[in-house]
Scaffold this motif. Structure first.
Motif, short mmCIF file in Angstrom:
data_model
loop_
_atom_site.label_atom_id
_atom_site.label_comp_id
_atom_site.label_asym_id
_atom_site.label_seq_id
_atom_site.Cartn_x
_atom_site.Cartn_y
_atom_site.Cartn_z
N ALA A 382 0.75 -1.26 0.01
CA ALA A 382 -0.04 -0.10 0.05
C ALA A 382 0.91 1.26 0.11
O ALA A 382 0.25 2.37 -0.49
CB ALA A 382 -1.19 0.09 1.22
N GLN A 388 -0.91 3.67 -6.54
CA GLN A 388 -1.41 3.44 -5.26
C GLN A 388 -2.84 3.40 -5.16
O GLN A 388 -3.52 2.62 -4.52
CB GLN A 388 -0.93 4.55 -4.41
CG GLN A 388 -1.20 4.41 -2.67
CD GLN A 388 -0.58 5.50 -2.08
OE1 GLN A 388 -0.93 6.69 -2.29
NE2 GLN A 388 0.27 5.21 -1.02
N SER A 629 0.65 6.46 4.78
CA SER A 629 -0.41 7.30 4.55
C SER A 629 -0.69 8.49 5.53
O SER A 629 -1.01 9.39 5.50
CB SER A 629 -1.49 6.59 4.29
OG SER A 629 -1.90 5.96 5.55
N GLU A 636 -2.53 9.79 0.70
CA GLU A 636 -1.58 9.67 -0.42
C GLU A 636 -0.31 9.80 -0.64
O GLU A 636 0.04 10.90 0.10
CB GLU A 636 -2.37 9.96 -1.99
CG GLU A 636 -3.79 9.67 -2.38
CD GLU A 636 -4.65 9.84 -3.75
OE1 GLU A 636 -3.69 10.39 -4.19
OE2 GLU A 636 -5.32 9.31 -3.94
N THR A 639 3.70 7.14 -4.35
CA THR A 639 3.34 6.11 -5.25
C THR A 639 1.96 6.59 -5.97
O THR A 639 1.72 5.72 -7.22
CB THR A 639 3.18 4.64 -4.71
OG1 THR A 639 2.78 4.74 -3.52
CG2 THR A 639 4.60 4.15 -4.33
N ALA A 640 1.35 7.05 -5.18
CA ALA A 640 0.02 7.52 -5.98
C ALA A 640 0.35 8.29 -7.36
O ALA A 640 -0.77 8.52 -8.27
CB ALA A 640 -0.88 8.57 -5.32
#
Ligand code: SF4
Length: 665
Positions: A382, A388, A629, A636, A639-640
């Motif tokens: 995650a 993400q 997070s 986010e 990686t988002a």
């Protein structure tokens, strides 16, 4: 009770594999420091591991097996017994395998520990027996590893202790202050002895007094930079054609592409000045010995494999091998041979191989069979896998049975159905081969595990027995597995000292009495013994450069930081996420350090604070990799913003192809 001291080895994902001295008082770890007897560890370790007791005794440490209660992802869990946990996990995996086939089960794991026993050991035996899908480990190091294998085989590289012999050193796409801190004193010593040191990196990660030249290459442009050097050497008649003729093939495709990159064109593309490129070229050509410390930064984009190959070709093209302090260093772990089959047998595991960097697609797409069970250990997808939002959509699936074995309640664990307590490296056994130094180290428990935490060897043993697998390896204790693993290791020129390793000690090894000299005491380990300057893994168009295909104005890099080891320590070491820009980029947007900003592109949006630094180059933004997070204002993290495709070699992750804009929030 007086404090006692115990010795062990750090197995975290870092080249240094430090020898540790751990102080224990009343059964609790009160200090983690360097083993004073280790020359390589040299009296210091990083702050991350010095602060390890925070992780060991963190309130979010998982101490008992847990079962989800309430909606998925909301973090509600109740304690269950180990027996119930094993029955539940084994029962669900058996049912899914019977209904959907074993490939509906996906193990997801990476380098939470770099130990030889914690990853791809009993876990592989277990999942192969289940017929589970295999995981293609593409998130890091795959292009560099494949390219180096194709060019040189697993040829051992220049030892860091030999860096002071060099007259010119280029640190290319590596940040020894973030990871590999034991290289820094050797760089300083080299410079004190008169070596010229250059850094190729979008950020100035080494200080004024530590380098002579900084080439702030734009992310994804390492290939044009390397090709421009090669072009200049060819034009100047500086290529060592005699060495190449005697030891290498594949020169022509490399020179053909290099001819497309005169200095002026490369300067325009890479963002590095003509003078700086010329100076780097001339210093490397004229200095003997000269060496390249190649890191993993250049591989994190769609041109990554091509870039690594061009960088690794440098010592061949200039004939820099054969002397102490000349050649290259990438990863040295190939010097240790581990006969895993001697312990777990030869696995015949040929199921589909799924790309870990596309976990979101795998969980949300149309696979046949679909993934119905995800088993996560040694990893926190995650926080660490590109795209993400897609990963989180997948983890939110109500029909996905998710198991997480971890030390603390990670971003991934919060989505699990069953959470299992894992030991930290101070509570369990492992075996570590350094990938920076030439060192084998035993990892042994220095304190009893917190709560009911167990190693993943014991986890997969319990699950294997619950599912009726009768392999002998599932019956062995962790100390016995460590002993057998150490006996299955071959080191160059020396027998493994089993007693030393079993006691948590470290054993150095060398090549004819000293660290290796490439092309003198260590040699290309390709099948034909030659160097292949254009390895087949580069594909049909070797050394072809592809421009970025996003037009957002800032290139985002998400490098290692001094706070996190990938996503490890995210529960305690990175409270507030920042994006860092050059002051001019901030000013151009009407922003100042400390402002709340949104970092966005077509994939995601991260809300965080802005930092500014003159160590950044204009056109580039940096956000630490592996952040959790909680550190972000909207949940986010970097990686988002990162694409989950694009790499020619093996579908490897292209984190540095993310392009973004930064705006006031
Ligand atoms: S993370 Fe690296 S520098 Fe830190 S203790 Fe472990 S091996 Fe040493």
């Amino acid at each position: 009770m007086p404090a006692e001291a115990k010795t062990t080895t750090c197995p975290l994902d870092c080249p240094d594999a430090c020898a540790l001295d751990v102080e224990i008082t009343d059964g609790r770890v009160t200090r983690v420091g360097p083993d004073a007897g280790s020359d390589y560890t040299a009296g210091f370790i990083c702050g991350k591991v010095a602060g390890f007791p925070r992780r060991l005794y963190h309130p979010e440490r998982i101490r008992h097996p847990l079962r989800r209660v309430g909606p998925r992802g909301e973090g509600g869990f109740e304690r269950i017994s180990w027996q119930e946990a094993i029955d539940t996990v084994a029962g669900n995996l058996r049912a899914i395998a019977q209904r959907w086939g074993g490939e509906a089960i996906l193990p997801f794991h990476y380098g939470g520990s770099n130990g030889l026993l914690t990853d791809e050991f009993l876990d592989h035996l277990f999942f192969s027996r289940l017929g589970a899908s295999r995981l293609a480990k593409t998130i890091c190091a795959l292009p560099a590893t494949e390219v180096a294998l194709g060019m040189y085989g697993k040829m051992p590289g220049v030892a860091f202790s030999d860096y002071p012999h060099a007259r010119a050193i280029v640190v290319w796409g590596a940040n020894p202050r973030g990871s590999n801190i034991h290289l820094v004193p050797y760089l300083k010593e080299a410079r004190r002895r008169g070596a010229w040191v250059a850094l190729v990196d979008p950020r100035r990660t080494l200080g004024e007094g530590e380098i002579d030249l900084h080439l702030p290459v734009l992310p994804g442009q390492d290939l044009p930079l390397a090709l421009a050097l090669i072009h200049r050497w060819r034009e100047a008649g500086q290529l060592d054609r005699e060495f190449v003729a005697g030891h290498a093939d594949g020169l022509d495709p490399l020179l053909e592409r290099a001819a497309e990159w005169p200095l002026e064109r490369a300067a325009g593309t890479t963002g590095v000045g003509v003078e700086a490129i010329a100076e780097l070229a001339d210093r490397l050509a004229e200095s003997d010995p000269a060496l390249v410390r190649c890191g993993w930064g250049p591989e994190r984009n769609r041109n990554g494999a091509q870039a690594i190959a061009a960088v690794l070709s440098i010592p061949s093209l200039l004939g820099k091998f054969g002397v102490r302090g000349g050649g290259y260093t990438l990863s040295n772990n190939g010097a240790v041979k581990f006969d895993r089959d001697a312990i777990i047998g030869r696995l015949d595991w040929r199921t589909r191989n799924l790309n870990m960097s596309q976990l979101g697609r795998l969980l949300c797409g149309d696979l046949d069979p679909p993934i119905k069970a995800l088993f996560v250990y040694n990893a926190n997808p995650a926080a660490s896998v590109p795209d993400q939002r897609a990963v989180l959509r997948g983890l939110a699936r109500d029909d996905l049975f998710t198991v997480v074995h971890d030390q603390v309640m990670t971003d991934t664990a919060r989505w699990a159905d069953i959470v299992l307590p894992a030991v930290t490296f101070l509570e369990g056994h492992d075996l570590r081969a350094g990938y920076g130094n030439y060192m084998l180290g035993g990892v042994v428990p220095v304190v009893r595990p917190e709560g009911e935490a167990i190693s993943n060897m014991q986890l997969f043993s319990r699950l294997g027995r619950a599912l009726g697998f009768d392999d002998e390896a599932f019956l062995l204790s962790d100390p016995e597995l460590l002993r057998r693993a150490a006996a299955a290791v071959s080191l160059p020129g020396v027998e493994v000292d089993l007693e030393l390793i079993a006691a948590g000690g470290q054993q150095g090894y060398d090549f004819d009495g000293a660290p290796p000299v490439q092309l003198a005491t260590s040699h290309p380990l390709t099948p034909d013994g030659k160097i292949h300057l254009t390895p087949p893994v580069l594909g049909a168009e070797p050394y072809r450069w592809l421009p970025p295909d996003d037009d957002w104005p800032l290139a985002l890099v998400s490098p290692a930081s001094q706070r996190l080891t990938y996503s490890t320590f995210g529960e305690c070491s990175l409270e507030r996420l920042t994006i860092t820009l050059h002051p001019d980029e901030a000013a151009a947007r009407g922003l100042a350090a400390g402002d709340f900003v949104r970092v966005l592109n077509q994939r995601g949006e991260v809300h965080c604070r802005l930092a500014t630094s003159a160590a950044m180059r204009p056109g580039v933004a940096a956000m630490p990799k592996g952040a959790w997070s909680r550190s972000s204002l909207n949940g986010e993290t970097s990686t988002a913003l990162c694409p989950d495709d694009g790499q020619v070699v093996g579908g490897a992750a292209c984190f540095n192809d993310a392009r973004v804009e930064v705006e006031a929030l």
